[in-house]
Motif scaffolding. Sequence first.
Motif, PDB file in Angstrom:
ATOM      1  N   ARG A  25       0.837  -1.192   0.000  1.00 17.70           N
ATOM      2  CA  ARG A  25       0.000   0.000   0.000  1.00 17.70           C
ATOM      3  C   ARG A  25       0.871   1.241   0.000  1.00 17.70           C
ATOM      4  NH1 ARG A  25      -4.232   0.903   4.701  1.00 17.70           N
ATOM      5  NH2 ARG A  25      -2.693   2.486   5.050  1.00 17.70           N
ATOM      6  N   LYS A  26       0.507   2.237  -0.778  1.00 16.42           N
ATOM      7  CA  LYS A  26       1.256   3.484  -0.837  1.00 16.42           C
ATOM      8  C   LYS A  26       0.771   4.417   0.267  1.00 16.42           C
ATOM      9  CE  LYS A  26       3.704   2.667  -4.495  1.00 16.42           C
ATOM     10  NZ  LYS A  26       5.117   2.669  -4.568  1.00 16.42           N
ATOM     11  N   ALA A  27       1.696   5.166   0.815  1.00 23.25           N
ATOM     12  CA  ALA A  27       1.357   6.110   1.872  1.00 23.25           C
ATOM     13  C   ALA A  27       0.704   7.353   1.291  1.00 23.25           C
ATOM     14  CB  ALA A  27       2.616   6.500   2.631  1.00 23.25           C
ATOM     15  N   THR A  28      -0.196   7.944   2.066  1.00 28.13           N
ATOM     16  CA  THR A  28      -0.837   9.186   1.648  1.00 28.13           C
ATOM     17  C   THR A  28       0.053  10.362   2.036  1.00 28.13           C
ATOM     18  OG1 THR A  28      -2.014   9.496   3.733  1.00 28.13           O
ATOM     19  CG2 THR A  28      -3.119   8.170   2.032  1.00 28.13           C
ATOM     20  N   PHE A  29      -0.296  11.538   1.533  1.00 27.32           N
ATOM     21  CA  PHE A  29       0.451  12.750   1.861  1.00 27.32           C
ATOM     22  C   PHE A  29       0.495  12.966   3.369  1.00 27.32           C
ATOM     23  CE2 PHE A  29       0.221  17.258   2.949  1.00 27.32           C
ATOM     24  CZ  PHE A  29       1.444  17.687   2.464  1.00 27.32           C
ATOM     25  N   TRP A  30      -0.638  12.783   4.038  1.00 28.09           N
ATOM     26  CA  TRP A  30      -0.703  13.038   5.492  1.00 28.09           C
ATOM     27  C   TRP A  30       0.117  12.022   6.269  1.00 28.09           C
ATOM     28  CZ3 TRP A  30      -1.730  17.706   6.261  1.00 28.09           C
ATOM     29  CH2 TRP A  30      -2.621  18.387   5.462  1.00 28.09           C
ATOM     30  N   GLN A  31       0.183  10.790   5.814  1.00 27.19           N
ATOM     31  CA  GLN A  31       1.019   9.791   6.483  1.00 27.19           C
ATOM     32  C   GLN A  31       2.495  10.136   6.344  1.00 27.19           C
ATOM     33  OE1 GLN A  31      -0.667   6.479   4.343  1.00 27.19           O
ATOM     34  NE2 GLN A  31      -1.662   5.690   6.201  1.00 27.19           N
ATOM     35  N   ILE A  32       2.877  10.637   5.177  1.00 30.99           N
ATOM     36  CA  ILE A  32       4.263  11.052   4.961  1.00 30.99           C
ATOM     37  C   ILE A  32       4.588  12.245   5.852  1.00 30.99           C
ATOM     38  CG2 ILE A  32       5.905  11.970   3.273  1.00 30.99           C
ATOM     39  CD1 ILE A  32       4.213  10.444   1.134  1.00 30.99           C
ATOM     40  N   ALA A  33       3.681  13.232   5.883  1.00 28.50           N
ATOM     41  CA  ALA A  33       3.895  14.428   6.701  1.00 28.50           C
ATOM     42  C   ALA A  33       3.996  14.066   8.187  1.00 28.50           C
ATOM     43  CB  ALA A  33       2.763  15.426   6.479  1.00 28.50           C
ATOM     44  N   LYS A  34       3.162  13.154   8.627  1.00 30.91           N
ATOM     45  CA  LYS A  34       3.186  12.724  10.035  1.00 30.91           C
ATOM     46  C   LYS A  34       4.499  12.016  10.361  1.00 30.91           C
ATOM     47  CE  LYS A  34       0.728   9.647  13.181  1.00 30.91           C
ATOM     48  NZ  LYS A  34      -0.336   8.659  13.287  1.00 30.91           N
ATOM     49  N   ALA A  35       4.936  11.131   9.488  1.00 30.50           N
ATOM     50  CA  ALA A  35       6.181  10.398   9.720  1.00 30.50           C
ATOM     51  C   ALA A  35       7.381  11.344   9.756  1.00 30.50           C
ATOM     52  CB  ALA A  35       6.373   9.334   8.639  1.00 30.50           C
ATOM     53  N   VAL A  36       7.406  12.310   8.832  1.00 32.14           N
ATOM     54  CA  VAL A  36       8.523  13.254   8.785  1.00 32.14           C
ATOM     55  C   VAL A  36       8.504  14.166  10.007  1.00 32.14           C
ATOM     56  CG1 VAL A  36       9.457  15.233   7.499  1.00 32.14           C
ATOM     57  CG2 VAL A  36       8.806  13.157   6.293  1.00 32.14           C
ATOM     58  N   SER A  37       7.332  14.631  10.404  1.00 36.83           N
ATOM     59  CA  SER A  37       7.272  15.514  11.571  1.00 36.83           C
ATOM     60  C   SER A  37       7.689  14.790  12.851  1.00 36.83           C
ATOM     61  CB  SER A  37       5.876  16.124  11.719  1.00 36.83           C
ATOM     62  OG  SER A  37       4.916  15.126  11.961  1.00 36.83           O
ATOM     63  N   TRP A  38       7.285  13.538  12.997  1.00 31.67           N
ATOM     64  CA  TRP A  38       7.729  12.772  14.169  1.00 31.67           C
ATOM     65  C   TRP A  38       9.233  12.512  14.115  1.00 31.67           C
ATOM     66  CZ3 TRP A  38       5.570  12.672  18.570  1.00 31.67           C
ATOM     67  CH2 TRP A  38       4.195  12.671  18.705  1.00 31.67           C
TER      68      TRP A  38
END
Length: 66
Positions: free
Chosen positions: A6-19
């Motif tokens: 499954r490909k990550a959504t924009f918000w999942q990427i943003a959340k991972a990077v911010s954490w």
Amino acid sequence: MESNPRKATFWQIAKAVSWAFFGVRKKSDLDMDASMLTPKQVIIGGLVGASIFVMSLILLVKLVTN
């Protein structure tokens, strides 16, 4: 036969990077991100996140010094 992860959504990427910027992450969330995020997504997300961070610091300094 290869299954497409499954490909990550924009918000999942943003959340991972911010954490990642904050430096705290649960092991279960890290495992889920590792299975869904590609290196390209992480690099682009990191560059965008760093740019937003630097621009917000510049804006904050300009607001304080005026």
